[in-house]
Design a protein around this motif. Structure first.
Motif, mmCIF file in Angstrom:
data_model
loop_
_atom_site.group_PDB
_atom_site.id
_atom_site.type_symbol
_atom_site.label_atom_id
_atom_site.label_comp_id
_atom_site.label_asym_id
_atom_site.label_seq_id
_atom_site.Cartn_x
_atom_site.Cartn_y
_atom_site.Cartn_z
ATOM 1 N N ARG A 14 7.045 3.435 -11.564
ATOM 2 C CA ARG A 14 7.164 2.486 -10.455
ATOM 3 C C ARG A 14 7.995 3.102 -9.319
ATOM 4 O O ARG A 14 7.613 3.029 -8.153
ATOM 5 N N TYR A 50 -2.145 0.268 -9.990
ATOM 6 C CA TYR A 50 -2.583 -1.132 -9.879
ATOM 7 C C TYR A 50 -1.905 -2.048 -10.901
ATOM 8 O O TYR A 50 -1.766 -3.240 -10.659
ATOM 9 N N HIS A 52 1.238 -1.835 -11.656
ATOM 10 C CA HIS A 52 2.515 -2.163 -11.025
ATOM 11 C C HIS A 52 2.330 -2.960 -9.738
ATOM 12 O O HIS A 52 3.123 -3.856 -9.442
ATOM 13 N N PHE A 53 1.313 -2.607 -8.966
ATOM 14 C CA PHE A 53 1.097 -3.201 -7.642
ATOM 15 C C PHE A 53 -0.384 -3.553 -7.495
ATOM 16 O O PHE A 53 -1.182 -2.711 -7.095
ATOM 17 N N THR A 55 -2.076 -5.151 -5.369
ATOM 18 C CA THR A 55 -2.672 -5.021 -4.035
ATOM 19 C C THR A 55 -1.808 -4.105 -3.171
ATOM 20 O O THR A 55 -0.636 -3.857 -3.488
ATOM 21 N N GLU A 57 -0.575 -4.946 -0.382
ATOM 22 C CA GLU A 57 0.520 -5.771 0.119
ATOM 23 C C GLU A 57 1.691 -5.797 -0.864
ATOM 24 O O GLU A 57 2.841 -5.784 -0.451
ATOM 25 N N HIS A 58 1.403 -5.839 -2.171
ATOM 26 C CA HIS A 58 2.470 -5.816 -3.173
ATOM 27 C C HIS A 58 3.283 -4.532 -3.066
ATOM 28 O O HIS A 58 4.506 -4.546 -3.133
ATOM 29 N N ALA A 61 5.307 -4.484 0.233
ATOM 30 C CA ALA A 61 6.458 -5.382 0.134
ATOM 31 C C ALA A 61 7.575 -4.720 -0.663
ATOM 32 O O ALA A 61 8.758 -4.841 -0.311
ATOM 33 N N GLU A 62 7.219 -3.995 -1.721
ATOM 34 C CA GLU A 62 8.238 -3.323 -2.525
ATOM 35 C C GLU A 62 8.890 -2.181 -1.752
ATOM 36 O O GLU A 62 10.097 -1.965 -1.865
ATOM 37 N N ALA A 113 1.716 -12.862 4.799
ATOM 38 C CA ALA A 113 2.557 -12.269 3.754
ATOM 39 C C ALA A 113 3.823 -11.703 4.372
ATOM 40 O O ALA A 113 4.913 -11.801 3.792
ATOM 41 N N LEU A 117 7.804 -12.563 3.423
ATOM 42 C CA LEU A 117 8.697 -11.482 3.013
ATOM 43 C C LEU A 117 9.907 -11.419 3.935
ATOM 44 O O LEU A 117 11.048 -11.315 3.489
#
Length: 184
Positions: A14, A50, A52-53, A55, A57-58, A61-62, A113, A117
């Motif tokens: 990650r 995928y 871990h994330f 999309t 956007e995920h 955002a991280e 989104a 956030l």
């Protein structure tokens, strides 16, 4: 392999994915985040990415959360090592690097989104900046009437800097802001 090793491998994967995405976003082309390139740079398969994330956007955002946490966490050590105005200058130079990544993140995250956030995270940045300014005021290095909102409004000028002029202008804009914070 025990569950502890699997968890630590997952955390390491990650972290590598987030670092690879950050590098991709702050790269010279400033282009779109390509997930296959991120997976390759992180040394993981696309399935791992995928997991871990789910999309783009995920992942974006991280990256944003990670950058913001590093910026917020830098305040205390900077204040411990430097005079307040020097700490503020160094912190704002780091903010420029963060802004470069954030620009890529903002461009890539869907507007709705992004609003969620930002609403969830922006107070952390305000609090960190307020802490540095308060130390500067206490030391007589920062104008008493200035607050974090004033500085954030001034930093908004960075959003108007064309990408091609970023390296030449961003540091100069921060220097002018810091000079304006000094008491007369």
């Amino acid at each position: 392999m025990g569950s502890r090793e699997r968890r630590s491998d997952a955390v390491a994967n990650r972290d590598r994915i987030v670092q690879a995405a950050r590098a991709e976003l702050s790269g010279s082309d400033g282009g779109e985040l390509k997930l296959h390139a991120v997976a390759k740079a992180a040394g993981v398969g696309q399935g791992t990415l995928y997991r871990h994330f789910p999309t783009r956007e995920h992942l974006l955002a991280e990256v944003y959360r990670h950058e913001l946490t590093q910026l917020v966490d830098a305040v205390a050590p900077l204040l411990a090592e430097h005079a307040p105005l020097d700490a503020l200058t160094i912190w704002m130079q780091r903010l420029i690097e963060y802004a470069r990544v954030k620009r890529g993140v903002m461009a890539a995250i869907e507007a709705s989104a992004w609003q969620d956030l930002y609403a969830d995270q922006h107070h952390r940045l305000d609090d960190a900046l307020g802490t540095v300014l308060d130390h500067g005021k206490a030391a007589g290095e920062v104008r008493a009437e200035v607050d974090a909102a004033d500085v954030i409004l001034l930093l908004g000028a960075l959003s108007r800097v064309p990408e091609a002029e970023w390296d030449a202008r961003a540091h100069r804009i921060v220097a002018v802001i810091v000079d304006g914070l000094r008491p007369r």
